[in-house]
Design an enzyme around this catalytic site. Structure first.
Site, PDB file in Angstrom:
ATOM      1  N   ARG A  41       0.835  -1.205   0.000  1.00  0.00           N
ATOM      2  CA  ARG A  41       0.000   0.000   0.000  1.00  0.00           C
ATOM      3  C   ARG A  41       0.869   1.254   0.000  1.00  0.00           C
ATOM      4  NH1 ARG A  41      -4.999  -1.997   0.696  1.00  0.00           N
ATOM      5  NH2 ARG A  41      -5.095  -3.877   1.988  1.00  0.00           N
ATOM      6  N   ASP A  42       0.445   2.237  -0.804  1.00  0.00           N
ATOM      7  CA  ASP A  42       1.150   3.517  -0.837  1.00  0.00           C
ATOM      8  C   ASP A  42       0.991   4.217   0.511  1.00  0.00           C
ATOM      9  OD1 ASP A  42       2.028   5.559  -3.440  1.00  0.00           O
ATOM     10  OD2 ASP A  42       1.675   6.459  -1.467  1.00  0.00           O
ATOM     11  N   ILE A  43       2.066   4.840   0.972  1.00  0.00           N
ATOM     12  CA  ILE A  43       2.061   5.492   2.279  1.00  0.00           C
ATOM     13  C   ILE A  43       1.192   6.755   2.285  1.00  0.00           C
ATOM     14  CG2 ILE A  43       4.050   7.051   2.000  1.00  0.00           C
ATOM     15  CD1 ILE A  43       5.091   5.876   4.703  1.00  0.00           C
ATOM     16  N   ASN A  99       4.646   6.728 -13.526  1.00  0.00           N
ATOM     17  CA  ASN A  99       5.249   8.052 -13.703  1.00  0.00           C
ATOM     18  C   ASN A  99       6.701   7.887 -14.143  1.00  0.00           C
ATOM     19  OD1 ASN A  99       2.890   9.351 -12.761  1.00  0.00           O
ATOM     20  ND2 ASN A  99       3.534   9.065 -10.639  1.00  0.00           N
ATOM     21  N   VAL A 108      10.365   8.162  -6.819  1.00  0.00           N
ATOM     22  CA  VAL A 108      11.165   7.002  -6.407  1.00  0.00           C
ATOM     23  C   VAL A 108      11.674   6.337  -7.677  1.00  0.00           C
ATOM     24  CG1 VAL A 108      11.204   4.813  -5.172  1.00  0.00           C
ATOM     25  CG2 VAL A 108       9.785   6.688  -4.303  1.00  0.00           C
ATOM     26  N   HIS A 112       7.656   1.444 -10.873  1.00  0.00           N
ATOM     27  CA  HIS A 112       6.516   0.937 -10.114  1.00  0.00           C
ATOM     28  C   HIS A 112       5.241   1.341 -10.825  1.00  0.00           C
ATOM     29  CE1 HIS A 112       7.793   4.859  -8.594  1.00  0.00           C
ATOM     30  NE2 HIS A 112       6.502   5.133  -8.451  1.00  0.00           N
ATOM     31  N   HIS A 114       1.300   2.219 -10.176  1.00  0.00           N
ATOM     32  CA  HIS A 114       0.289   2.593  -9.183  1.00  0.00           C
ATOM     33  C   HIS A 114      -1.039   1.948  -9.596  1.00  0.00           C
ATOM     34  CE1 HIS A 114       2.431   6.251  -7.452  1.00  0.00           C
ATOM     35  NE2 HIS A 114       3.093   6.101  -8.578  1.00  0.00           N
TER      36      HIS A 114
HETATM   37  P1  5GP Z   1       6.100   8.172  -7.855  1.00  0.00           P
HETATM   38  O1  5GP Z   1       5.833   9.600  -7.454  1.00  0.00           O
HETATM   39  O2  5GP Z   1       7.588   7.901  -7.923  1.00  0.00           O
HETATM   40  O3  5GP Z   1       5.375   7.713  -9.089  1.00  0.00           O
HETATM   41  O4  5GP Z   1       5.493   7.291  -6.695  1.00  0.00           O
HETATM   42  C1  5GP Z   1       6.153   7.037  -5.505  1.00  0.00           C
HETATM   43  C2  5GP Z   1       5.096   6.677  -4.501  1.00  0.00           C
HETATM   44  O5  5GP Z   1       5.737   6.046  -3.406  1.00  0.00           O
HETATM   45  C3  5GP Z   1       4.320   7.865  -3.952  1.00  0.00           C
HETATM   46  O6  5GP Z   1       2.936   7.708  -4.230  1.00  0.00           O
HETATM   47  C4  5GP Z   1       4.628   7.835  -2.455  1.00  0.00           C
HETATM   48  O7  5GP Z   1       3.520   8.182  -1.654  1.00  0.00           O
HETATM   49  C5  5GP Z   1       5.065   6.390  -2.243  1.00  0.00           C
HETATM   50  N1  5GP Z   1       6.022   6.219  -1.166  1.00  0.00           N
HETATM   51  C6  5GP Z   1       7.134   6.981  -0.931  1.00  0.00           C
HETATM   52  N2  5GP Z   1       7.809   6.516   0.130  1.00  0.00           N
HETATM   53  C7  5GP Z   1       7.114   5.444   0.580  1.00  0.00           C
HETATM   54  C8  5GP Z   1       7.325   4.540   1.661  1.00  0.00           C
HETATM   55  O8  5GP Z   1       8.286   4.618   2.430  1.00  0.00           O
HETATM   56  N3  5GP Z   1       6.404   3.547   1.828  1.00  0.00           N
HETATM   57  C9  5GP Z   1       5.324   3.409   0.990  1.00  0.00           C
HETATM   58  N4  5GP Z   1       4.490   2.393   1.229  1.00  0.00           N
HETATM   59  N5  5GP Z   1       5.111   4.245  -0.044  1.00  0.00           N
HETATM   60  C10 5GP Z   1       5.991   5.245  -0.248  1.00  0.00           C
END
Ligand code: 5GP
Length: 125
Positions: A41-43, A99, A108, A112, A114
Site C-alpha cells: 500500500r502507498d504510504i 510516472n 522514487v 513501479h 500505481h
Molecule cells: P512516484 O511519485 O515515484 O510515481 O510514486 C512514488 C510513490 O511512493 C508515492 O505515491 C509515495 O507516496 C510512495 N512512497 C514513498 N515513500 C514510501 C514509503 O516509504 N512507503 C510506501 N508504502 N510508499 C511510499
C-alpha cells in the site's frame, strides 16, 4: 549530457526506499509478493485503494526497460489486475499509472505501477 537514469545509478540510487521494502529493511503493508515483484500500500494514498507494484530487479525508470525485460512490465500489470479481481473491484474498474522522471512526477527511481481504485476516479486523458 548525462541521462537521468545514469545519474541515479551514479548516485547509488539503485538502493531506493522500494529496495529497502523488498529487502524488509523498512516496513510496508505488503499485499502480494512473488519471485518477480512485490505489491504494498502507498504510504500517501491518492484513492481509497492505492497499491504499488514493484519489480524485484532494479530498473530506475520506464526509459531503462530493456527489450529482454518487457515481461516484467506485463507482470506488474497482470498482478494489478489479479489483485483487483481478488479484491472484487475489477468490474467496477481501476486506474494504473506509471510516472517517469520529472515531468511525469516520478519521485522514487525504481519503476513501479500505481493501482488506484475504490471510487470513481474522474476522467483522465
Ligand atoms: P512516484 O511519485 O515515484 O510515481 O510514486 C512514488 C510513490 O511512493 C508515492 O505515491 C509515495 O507516496 C510512495 N512512497 C514513498 N515513500 C514510501 C514509503 O516509504 N512507503 C510506501 N508504502 N510508499 C511510499
Amino acid at each position: 549530457m548525462m541521462r537521468v537514469s545514469q545519474l541515479h545509478f551514479g548516485n547509488k540510487m539503485s538502493d531506493t526506499i522500494f529496495h529497502k521494502i523488498i529487502d524488509r529493511r523498512i516496513p510496508a503493508d505488503i499485499v502480494y509478493e512473488d519471485e518477480h515483484l512485490i505489491a504494498f500500500r502507498d504510504i500517501a494514498p491518492q484513492a481509497p485503494v492505492h497499491v504499488l507494484f514493484v519489480p524485484k530487479i532494479t530498473i530506475p525508470t520506464l526509459n531503462d526497460v530493456q527489450p529482454g525485460q518487457a515481461g516484467i512490465v506485463g507482470r506488474l500489470a497482470i498482478a494489478a489486475a489479479n489483485y483487483a479481481k481478488a479484491q472484487g473491484f475489477a468490474e467496477d474498474g481501476y486506474r494504473i499509472v506509471m510516472n517517469c522522471n520529472d515531468h511525469g512526477g516520478q519521485t522514487v527511481f525504481q519503476i513501479h505501477l500505481h493501482l488506484l481504485a475504490g471510487a470513481p476516479l474522474g476522467r483522465f486523458g
